[in-house]
Motif scaffolding. Structure first.
Motif, short mmCIF file in Angstrom:
data_model
loop_
_atom_site.label_atom_id
_atom_site.label_comp_id
_atom_site.label_asym_id
_atom_site.label_seq_id
_atom_site.Cartn_x
_atom_site.Cartn_y
_atom_site.Cartn_z
N GLU A 111 37.20 31.01 38.12
CA GLU A 111 36.72 31.53 39.39
C GLU A 111 37.68 32.56 40.00
O GLU A 111 37.25 33.59 40.51
CB GLU A 111 36.48 30.39 40.38
N ALA A 112 38.99 32.29 39.91
CA ALA A 112 39.98 33.20 40.52
C ALA A 112 39.96 34.56 39.82
O ALA A 112 39.98 35.61 40.49
CB ALA A 112 41.37 32.58 40.46
N CYS A 113 39.93 34.57 38.50
CA CYS A 113 39.91 35.84 37.76
C CYS A 113 38.60 36.59 38.00
O CYS A 113 38.60 37.81 38.17
CB CYS A 113 40.14 35.61 36.27
N ALA A 114 37.49 35.87 38.01
CA ALA A 114 36.19 36.50 38.26
C ALA A 114 36.18 37.18 39.63
O ALA A 114 35.71 38.31 39.77
CB ALA A 114 35.07 35.48 38.16
N ALA A 115 36.74 36.51 40.63
CA ALA A 115 36.81 37.10 41.97
C ALA A 115 37.70 38.33 41.98
O ALA A 115 37.37 39.35 42.59
CB ALA A 115 37.31 36.06 42.97
N ALA A 116 38.83 38.26 41.28
CA ALA A 116 39.76 39.40 41.23
C ALA A 116 39.13 40.60 40.54
O ALA A 116 39.49 41.75 40.84
CB ALA A 116 41.05 38.99 40.51
N MET A 117 38.19 40.35 39.63
CA MET A 117 37.53 41.44 38.90
C MET A 117 36.23 41.88 39.59
O MET A 117 35.47 42.67 39.04
CB MET A 117 37.22 41.00 37.47
N GLU A 159 27.38 41.54 34.95
CA GLU A 159 27.62 40.69 36.11
C GLU A 159 28.10 39.31 35.66
O GLU A 159 27.57 38.74 34.70
CB GLU A 159 26.31 40.54 36.89
N LEU A 160 29.11 38.79 36.34
CA LEU A 160 29.58 37.43 36.08
C LEU A 160 28.82 36.47 36.99
O LEU A 160 28.78 36.66 38.20
CB LEU A 160 31.09 37.32 36.32
N VAL A 161 28.21 35.48 36.38
CA VAL A 161 27.41 34.51 37.11
C VAL A 161 27.94 33.11 36.84
O VAL A 161 28.67 32.90 35.86
CB VAL A 161 25.92 34.61 36.71
N PRO A 162 27.60 32.13 37.68
CA PRO A 162 28.07 30.76 37.44
C PRO A 162 27.59 30.24 36.08
O PRO A 162 26.42 30.39 35.74
CB PRO A 162 27.47 29.95 38.58
N ARG A 163 28.51 29.66 35.33
CA ARG A 163 28.15 29.05 34.05
C ARG A 163 27.51 27.69 34.34
O ARG A 163 27.99 26.94 35.17
CB ARG A 163 29.40 28.86 33.20
N CYS A 170 32.28 41.78 34.39
CA CYS A 170 32.97 41.52 33.12
C CYS A 170 33.72 42.77 32.67
O CYS A 170 33.13 43.85 32.58
CB CYS A 170 31.95 41.11 32.05
N PRO A 171 35.02 42.65 32.37
CA PRO A 171 35.78 43.81 31.93
C PRO A 171 35.43 44.24 30.49
O PRO A 171 35.73 45.35 30.08
CB PRO A 171 37.22 43.34 32.01
N ASN A 172 34.78 43.36 29.74
CA ASN A 172 34.44 43.66 28.35
C ASN A 172 33.14 44.46 28.21
O ASN A 172 33.06 45.38 27.41
CB ASN A 172 34.31 42.36 27.55
N CYS A 173 32.12 44.08 28.99
CA CYS A 173 30.81 44.73 28.83
C CYS A 173 30.28 45.36 30.12
O CYS A 173 29.26 46.04 30.09
CB CYS A 173 29.79 43.72 28.30
N GLY A 174 30.95 45.10 31.25
CA GLY A 174 30.48 45.64 32.53
C GLY A 174 29.36 44.84 33.15
O GLY A 174 28.82 45.22 34.18
N ARG A 178 39.07 27.85 28.06
CA ARG A 178 40.14 28.62 28.72
C ARG A 178 39.58 29.94 29.23
O ARG A 178 38.71 30.55 28.61
CB ARG A 178 41.26 28.95 27.74
N CYS A 179 40.14 30.41 30.33
CA CYS A 179 39.78 31.71 30.89
C CYS A 179 40.22 32.82 29.93
O CYS A 179 41.35 32.79 29.43
CB CYS A 179 40.44 31.88 32.24
N GLU A 180 39.34 33.78 29.68
CA GLU A 180 39.65 34.88 28.77
C GLU A 180 40.61 35.90 29.39
O GLU A 180 41.19 36.70 28.66
CB GLU A 180 38.37 35.59 28.34
N ARG A 181 40.78 35.89 30.69
CA ARG A 181 41.66 36.86 31.34
C ARG A 181 43.08 36.31 31.48
O ARG A 181 44.03 36.90 31.00
CB ARG A 181 41.12 37.26 32.71
N CYS A 182 43.23 35.19 32.16
CA CYS A 182 44.58 34.65 32.40
C CYS A 182 45.05 33.75 31.27
O CYS A 182 46.26 33.59 31.07
CB CYS A 182 44.65 33.92 33.74
N GLY A 183 44.12 33.14 30.56
CA GLY A 183 44.47 32.28 29.44
C GLY A 183 45.10 30.96 29.81
O GLY A 183 45.34 30.12 28.95
N THR A 184 45.35 30.75 31.09
CA THR A 184 46.01 29.51 31.50
C THR A 184 45.07 28.55 32.22
O THR A 184 45.32 27.35 32.22
CB THR A 184 47.21 29.79 32.42
#
Length: 61
Positions: free
Chosen positions: A34-40, A50-54, A44-48, A8-14
């Motif tokens: 992907e949607a939350c990562a783009a919005a941010m 870079e978000l990269v593809p898993r 990463c809001p937790n550590c600052g 599950r996404c850690e931001r939206c949870g849905t």
């Protein structure tokens, strides 16, 4: 140490995150859809970090 494949996404949870589907992670394995990562802005809001593809994990049939 194995990569944690959160489902599950850690931001939206849905947003469901399949092991073989797209997701974004930081170096601490915070995981977002992907949607939350783009919005941010791919930060990463937790550590600052870079978000990269898993990496995708192939599921067995």
């Amino acid at each position: 140490m194995a990569l944690q494949m959160r489902d599950r996404c850690e931001r939206c949870g849905t947003a469901a995150l399949a092991a073989d589907g797209p997701a974004r992670i930081c170096s601490y394995e915070c995981t977002f859809c992907e949607a939350c990562a783009a919005a941010m802005g791919q930060v990463c809001p937790n550590c600052g970090g870079e978000l990269v593809p898993r990496p995708r994990r192939v599921t067995s049939a």
